[in-house]
Design a protein around this motif. Structure first.
Motif, PDB file in Angstrom:
ATOM      1  N   MET A   1       0.743  -1.091  -0.058  1.00 26.95           N
ATOM      2  CA  MET A   1       0.020  -0.010   0.083  1.00 26.95           C
ATOM      3  C   MET A   1       0.939   1.153  -0.017  1.00 26.95           C
ATOM      4  N   LYS A   2       0.480   2.118  -0.709  1.00 30.83           N
ATOM      5  CA  LYS A   2       1.447   3.441  -0.856  1.00 30.83           C
ATOM      6  C   LYS A   2       0.357   4.481  -0.714  1.00 30.83           C
ATOM      7  N   ILE A   3       0.633   5.438   0.217  1.00 30.46           N
ATOM      8  CA  ILE A   3      -0.093   6.689   0.415  1.00 30.46           C
ATOM      9  C   ILE A   3       0.791   8.113  -0.037  1.00 30.46           C
ATOM     10  N   THR A   4       0.261   8.886  -0.871  1.00 30.91           N
ATOM     11  CA  THR A   4       0.809  10.035  -1.506  1.00 30.91           C
ATOM     12  C   THR A   4      -0.194  11.126  -1.190  1.00 30.91           C
ATOM     13  N   TYR A   5       0.360  12.429  -0.840  1.00 28.64           N
ATOM     14  CA  TYR A   5      -0.499  13.711  -0.887  1.00 28.64           C
ATOM     15  C   TYR A   5       0.367  14.716  -1.410  1.00 28.64           C
ATOM     16  N   ALA A   6      -0.432  15.264  -2.440  1.00 29.06           N
ATOM     17  CA  ALA A   6       0.365  16.304  -3.336  1.00 29.06           C
ATOM     18  C   ALA A   6      -0.309  17.779  -2.981  1.00 29.06           C
ATOM     19  N   PRO A   7       0.369  18.419  -2.055  1.00 34.38           N
ATOM     20  CA  PRO A   7      -0.233  19.751  -1.570  1.00 34.38           C
ATOM     21  C   PRO A   7      -0.436  20.727  -2.701  1.00 34.38           C
ATOM     22  N   GLU A   8       0.192  20.708  -3.697  1.00 34.19           N
ATOM     23  CA  GLU A   8       0.076  21.735  -4.941  1.00 34.19           C
ATOM     24  C   GLU A   8      -1.231  21.573  -5.576  1.00 34.19           C
ATOM     25  N   VAL A   9      -1.896  20.319  -5.433  1.00 30.28           N
ATOM     26  CA  VAL A   9      -3.047  20.256  -5.932  1.00 30.28           C
ATOM     27  C   VAL A   9      -4.070  19.590  -5.069  1.00 30.28           C
ATOM     28  N   ASP A  10      -3.649  19.426  -3.831  1.00 34.16           N
ATOM     29  CA  ASP A  10      -4.568  19.171  -2.582  1.00 34.16           C
ATOM     30  C   ASP A  10      -5.192  17.759  -2.937  1.00 34.16           C
ATOM     31  N   ILE A  11      -4.265  16.774  -3.312  1.00 38.66           N
ATOM     32  CA  ILE A  11      -4.924  15.410  -3.470  1.00 38.66           C
ATOM     33  C   ILE A  11      -4.311  14.357  -2.770  1.00 38.66           C
ATOM     34  N   LEU A  12      -5.070  13.559  -2.045  1.00 38.75           N
ATOM     35  CA  LEU A  12      -4.443  12.421  -1.274  1.00 38.75           C
ATOM     36  C   LEU A  12      -4.543  11.190  -2.028  1.00 38.75           C
ATOM     37  N   ARG A  13      -3.568  10.339  -2.241  1.00 40.34           N
ATOM     38  CA  ARG A  13      -4.008   9.232  -3.210  1.00 40.34           C
ATOM     39  C   ARG A  13      -3.586   8.026  -2.242  1.00 40.34           C
ATOM     40  N   ILE A  14      -4.476   6.862  -2.136  1.00 47.13           N
ATOM     41  CA  ILE A  14      -3.977   5.685  -1.563  1.00 47.13           C
ATOM     42  C   ILE A  14      -4.017   4.519  -2.684  1.00 47.13           C
TER      43      ILE A  14
END
Length: 67
Positions: A1-14
């Motif tokens: 499982m990988k969790i990323t957050y891209a603050p520049e576009v405000d998207i959390l992805r699991i």
């Protein structure tokens, strides 16, 4: 499982699987489920994550030993 957050576009992805995404479905506005060719859920995207959760930069993970 990988969790990323891209603050520049405000998207959390699991991401639960590295299988290629065959189809995506926006179940509710801003919540997108990604499926593989067999229809298995492989990922989840939360758009405007900072508006939908307390702190998308902080993720906790635990395993419930009862199951």
């Amino acid at each position: 499982m990988k969790i990323t957050y891209a603050p520049e576009v405000d998207i959390l992805r699991i991401i639960w699987s590295n299988m290629p995404i065959e189809e995506s479905d926006e179940e509710k506005p801003g919540v997108i489920f990604d499926y593989d060719q067999s229809g298995n859920l492989v990922g989840l995207e939360i758009i405007d994550a900072s508006k939908r959760m307390d702190n998308p930069r902080n993720v906790e993970y635990s395993i419930d030993e009862k199951f």
